[in-house]
Design a protein around this motif. Structure first.
Motif, PDB file in Angstrom:
ATOM      1  N   LEU A  91      -2.367  -2.914   2.453  1.00  0.00           N
ATOM      2  CA  LEU A  91      -2.038  -1.717   2.719  1.00  0.00           C
ATOM      3  C   LEU A  91      -1.209  -1.143   1.654  1.00  0.00           C
ATOM      4  O   LEU A  91      -1.275  -0.242   0.324  1.00  0.00           O
ATOM      5  CB  LEU A  91      -1.856  -0.989   3.707  1.00  0.00           C
ATOM      6  CG  LEU A  91      -2.515   0.723   3.712  1.00  0.00           C
ATOM      7  CD1 LEU A  91      -3.588   1.371   2.809  1.00  0.00           C
ATOM      8  CD2 LEU A  91      -1.613   1.122   5.091  1.00  0.00           C
ATOM      9  N   PHE A  92      -0.247  -2.264   1.221  1.00  0.00           N
ATOM     10  CA  PHE A  92       1.632  -1.552   1.253  1.00  0.00           C
ATOM     11  C   PHE A  92       0.776  -2.272  -0.454  1.00  0.00           C
ATOM     12  O   PHE A  92       1.468  -1.122  -1.146  1.00  0.00           O
ATOM     13  CB  PHE A  92       2.475  -2.475   1.553  1.00  0.00           C
ATOM     14  CG  PHE A  92       4.002  -2.365   1.056  1.00  0.00           C
ATOM     15  CD1 PHE A  92       4.087  -1.590   1.193  1.00  0.00           C
ATOM     16  CD2 PHE A  92       3.982  -3.307  -0.066  1.00  0.00           C
ATOM     17  CE1 PHE A  92       6.047  -1.752   1.192  1.00  0.00           C
ATOM     18  CE2 PHE A  92       5.106  -3.175  -1.185  1.00  0.00           C
ATOM     19  CZ  PHE A  92       6.359  -2.206  -0.523  1.00  0.00           C
ATOM     20  N   GLU A  93       0.239  -2.988  -1.149  1.00  0.00           N
ATOM     21  CA  GLU A  93       0.282  -3.386  -2.415  1.00  0.00           C
ATOM     22  C   GLU A  93      -0.568  -2.533  -2.858  1.00  0.00           C
ATOM     23  O   GLU A  93      -0.835  -2.103  -3.656  1.00  0.00           O
ATOM     24  CB  GLU A  93      -1.231  -4.606  -2.461  1.00  0.00           C
ATOM     25  CG  GLU A  93       0.151  -6.081  -2.842  1.00  0.00           C
ATOM     26  CD  GLU A  93       1.045  -5.908  -3.549  1.00  0.00           C
ATOM     27  OE1 GLU A  93       0.664  -5.108  -3.927  1.00  0.00           O
ATOM     28  OE2 GLU A  93       2.480  -5.847  -2.671  1.00  0.00           O
ATOM     29  N   ALA A  94      -1.792  -1.261  -2.241  1.00  0.00           N
ATOM     30  CA  ALA A  94      -2.427  -0.484  -2.642  1.00  0.00           C
ATOM     31  C   ALA A  94      -1.312   0.760  -2.887  1.00  0.00           C
ATOM     32  O   ALA A  94      -1.313   1.747  -4.058  1.00  0.00           O
ATOM     33  CB  ALA A  94      -3.780  -0.186  -1.490  1.00  0.00           C
ATOM     34  N   GLN A  95      -0.635   0.939  -2.457  1.00  0.00           N
ATOM     35  CA  GLN A  95       0.004   1.743  -2.569  1.00  0.00           C
ATOM     36  C   GLN A  95       1.070   1.584  -3.085  1.00  0.00           C
ATOM     37  O   GLN A  95       1.742   2.889  -4.697  1.00  0.00           O
ATOM     38  CB  GLN A  95       0.637   2.168  -0.890  1.00  0.00           C
ATOM     39  CG  GLN A  95      -0.166   2.929   0.409  1.00  0.00           C
ATOM     40  CD  GLN A  95       1.397   2.382   1.683  1.00  0.00           C
ATOM     41  OE1 GLN A  95       1.923   1.723   1.691  1.00  0.00           O
ATOM     42  NE2 GLN A  95       0.930   3.163   2.662  1.00  0.00           N
ATOM     43  N   ALA A  96       1.129   0.816  -4.139  1.00  0.00           N
ATOM     44  CA  ALA A  96       1.769   0.072  -5.036  1.00  0.00           C
ATOM     45  C   ALA A  96       1.583   0.285  -5.979  1.00  0.00           C
ATOM     46  O   ALA A  96       2.250   0.957  -7.086  1.00  0.00           O
ATOM     47  CB  ALA A  96       2.474  -1.698  -4.737  1.00  0.00           C
ATOM     48  N   VAL A  97      -0.079   0.004  -6.265  1.00  0.00           N
ATOM     49  CA  VAL A  97      -0.597   0.114  -7.854  1.00  0.00           C
ATOM     50  C   VAL A  97      -0.520   1.574  -7.199  1.00  0.00           C
ATOM     51  O   VAL A  97      -1.016   2.460  -8.897  1.00  0.00           O
ATOM     52  CB  VAL A  97      -2.261   0.211  -6.552  1.00  0.00           C
ATOM     53  CG1 VAL A  97      -3.453   0.596  -8.065  1.00  0.00           C
ATOM     54  CG2 VAL A  97      -2.213  -2.015  -7.005  1.00  0.00           C
TER      55      VAL A  97
END
Length: 464
Positions: free
Chosen positions: A348-354
Motif C-alpha cells: 500500500l505504501f508503494e501504491a501511494q508512492a505511485v
C-alpha cells in the motif's frame, strides 16, 4: 432549448420543467406521474431500479406543487424527479450496496448531498441498481440481477452507476445522483449517451454515508441528459459558497487541450477512436486548440501497480468485521477480498508512492494544457452479463482493459466530465475531459458550449 410541453413529460429537462412550473403550464405531480408511468414501462426491460418509492415521491411532488402555486419554490430543482444510486444513503429506503451482506440496511438519515437535494425540493423516485460493493465495471448483483443498456438490452450500460444511467437514458428521472471511484459515472454515461460529472475532491462534501471502499478516490456527482442541468445540480450539492457555480453559465475561453488516444499503447475500439477524433475536431471548430500527445507513463503504472492494491485493500477494510462475508460474497468479490487480505502494508505504501509520481506528472501536463481529452472507455458496451470485454481491437485485455482512461483522475482528485460524442452504429460513445484541480466550473462551461453547438442530439433509445 425551448420549453415544449407537448413532448412527453419524461423527456423534459430540469431547466424546461422549472420554466413550466413557474408559469403553471405543468405541475410536479403531473411530471411525477409521467415518470412513474415511464418507469413501469421500461423497468422490466432494463432492470435499472433497485427499489422504487412511489409514495414518497408523490408526497414530495404534492408539497412541491403547492410551493410552485404559491410562487415559493425552494430551488431550481424543486419538483424535479431524480434517482439516487444504491450506495448513497436515502433515509427510509434500503441501501444495499448490491450485497447480501447489506440487504437489511435501511438508513434513518440521508447522506449529506441527498439531504441538500431534499432541502432543495427534489423528488426522489428511488434507488438505482449497482454491482456488488460498486467495484465492477458492469452492473449485476446477487440482489438485483443484471441491468441492461436501453440502447441495446443485450448489452451492459457499464458500472458501477449502471442502474443510474440506464434509468436516466430510458427516461426515468431528469437527473441521477451517482458515485465515481474509478470512472463509475463517466464510463456508464459514455455508454448511454449522457453527460456525467465527476467533481474534484471535496467539492461535494459527504457525511452520513457508507464506509469508504475506495478511500480518497470516490466522489458523488450528477448525471444528466442535458449539460445545462448539471450546474443546477452542482449549485445544490457542490458546497455552500453562494454563486460558486455561476462561472459555468459563461462561454469558455479558447483552451489548450491535450488529446490522449491511448494509454501506453493499450487497445481502443476503432469505432470509439473515430468518434473521439470527431469530437477533437469539433472542439477545434469551437475555437480550442487540440494537440494529440502521449499520456504520461505514470498513468499506466498507476493502472497496473497501484489500482489493484488500493481497490482490493479498501474492500478488505470494509469486510474486516463481517464474519459472514465468505458465505455471502459472489466468487468475483470473494477473489477481490482475498487479494486485499494478501497485500502487505509496504504494498500500500508503494501504491501511494505511485500516486505521488502521477500527481507530479499531471502537474507538468497542466502547465502546458488547460484540459485533457480522452475516450470515456476503450470499448463499446459488451454483453450485459459479462464483467468486461475480453478483447478490444483484436487484442486480449484483462478486466480493466476497458477502464484505462478514468481511474487516474480519481487518484489525483481532479474534476472530469463525460460528454456524449454521437454513436458508433446504434451505440453511444462518450469522450472525457479532465481539468486541473479547481477546474470544475470550467468543465461545466465547456459542457454547455458543447451542447449549444450541437455536440449531442436529443436522441432517445428506439424502444419501447
Amino acid at each position: 432549448m425551448s420549453t415544449d410541453t407537448r413532448a412527453p413529460l419524461w423527456q423534459l429537462d430540469a431547466c424546461a420543467l422549472g420554466a413550466a412550473y413557474r408559469t403553471g403550464a405543468l405541475t410536479p405531480l403531473a411530471v411525477l406521474d409521467a415518470h412513474l408511468e415511464r418507469l413501469n414501462m421500461v423497468q422490466p426491460l432494463i432492470n435499472a431500479m433497485a427499489c422504487v418509492d412511489a409514495d414518497g415521491a408523490r408526497h414530495a411532488a404534492t408539497a412541491s406543487t403547492e410551493r410552485w402555486r404559491q410562487g415559493r419554490p425552494l430551488s431550481a430543482l424543486d419538483g424535479v424527479p431524480m434517482t439516487v444510486k444504491d450506495n448513497i444513503q436515502l433515509a427510509g429506503l434500503p441501501c444495499r450496496w448490491g450485497s447480501r451482506l447489506w440487504q437489511d440496511h435501511r438508513p434513518a438519515v440521508d447522506e449529506s448531498p441527498v439531504a441538500r437535494l431534499r432541502a432543495a425540493g427534489a423528488v426522489f423516485l428511488g434507488k438505482t441498481a449497482v454491482p456488488e460493493f460498486t467495484l465492477q465495471g458492469y452492473t449485476d448483483s446477487p440482489l438485483t440481477g443484471v441491468t441492461r443498456n436501453p440502447w441495446d438490452a443485450a448489452l451492459t450500460p457499464g458500472g458501477s452507476s449502471g442502474g443510474a444511467v440506464a434509468a436516466l437514458a430510458a427516461g426515468v428521472g431528469v437527473l441521477a445522483l451517482g458515485t465515481d471511484g474509478g470512472g463509475s459515472i463517466r464510463r456508464p454515461a459514455g455508454h448511454t449517451g449522457l453527460y456525467g460529472f465527476k467533481p474534484g475532491w471535496n467539492v461535494v462534501p459527504r457525511e452520513q454515508g457508507l464506509p469508504e471502499v475506495l478511500p480518497g478516490l470516490e466522489v458523488i456527482g450528477p448525471m444528466a441528459r442535458h449539460a445545462r442541468d448539471l450546474p443546477l445540480a452542482m449549485a445544490v450539492i457542490g458546497g455552500t459558497v453562494p454563486g460558486a457555480w455561476r462561472a459555468a453559465e459563461a462561454a469558455s475561453q479558447p483552451l489548450r487541450i491535450a488529446y490522449w488516444r491511448h494509454i501506453a499503447g493499450s487497445p481502443v475500439d476503432a469505432d470509439v477512436l473515430a468518434r473521439c477524433d470527431a469530437a477533437a475536431q469539433q472542439l477545434c471548430e469551437l475555437g480550442h486548440t487540440v494537440e494529440v500527445t502521449e499520456a504520461p507513463a505514470d498513468i499506466q503504472a498507476f493502472n497496473q501497480q497501484a489500482w489493484p492494491v488500493i481497490s482490493t485493500t479498501g474492500l478488505a477494510h470494509v469486510l474486516r468485521d463481517a464474519p459472514r462475508a465468505a458465505d455471502e460474497l459472489s466468487p468475483a468479490l470473494a477473489a477481490m477480498w482475498a487479494c486485499g487480505e494478501a497485500w502487505r502494508a509496504t504494498d500500500l505504501f508503494e501504491a501511494q508512492a505511485v500516486v505521488r509520481r502521477l500527481e507530479r506528472a499531471l502537474e507538468k501536463v497542466f502547465s502546458a494544457h488547460d484540459l485533457v481529452l480522452t475516450p470515456c472507455s476503450a470499448a463499446l458496451p459488451w454483453p450485459a452479463d459479462e464483467s468486461h470485454p475480453p478483447v478490444i481491437d483484436a487484442q486480449p485485455v484483462d478486466g480493466r482493459g476497458h477502464a484505462v482512461f478514468t481511474a487516474f483522475v480519481n487518484a489525483t482528485g481532479l474534476p472530469a466530465m463525460a460528454l456524449p460524442a454521437g454513436r458508433a452504429g446504434h451505440l453511444p460513445v462518450g469522450v472525457q475531459l479532465v481539468a486541473p484541480a479547481g477546474g470544475d466550473a470550467l468543465l461545466l462551461a465547456l459542457g454547455l458550449q458543447w451542447e449549444q453547438s450541437g455536440g449531442s442530439a436529443n436522441e432517445w433509445p428506439l424502444w419501447p
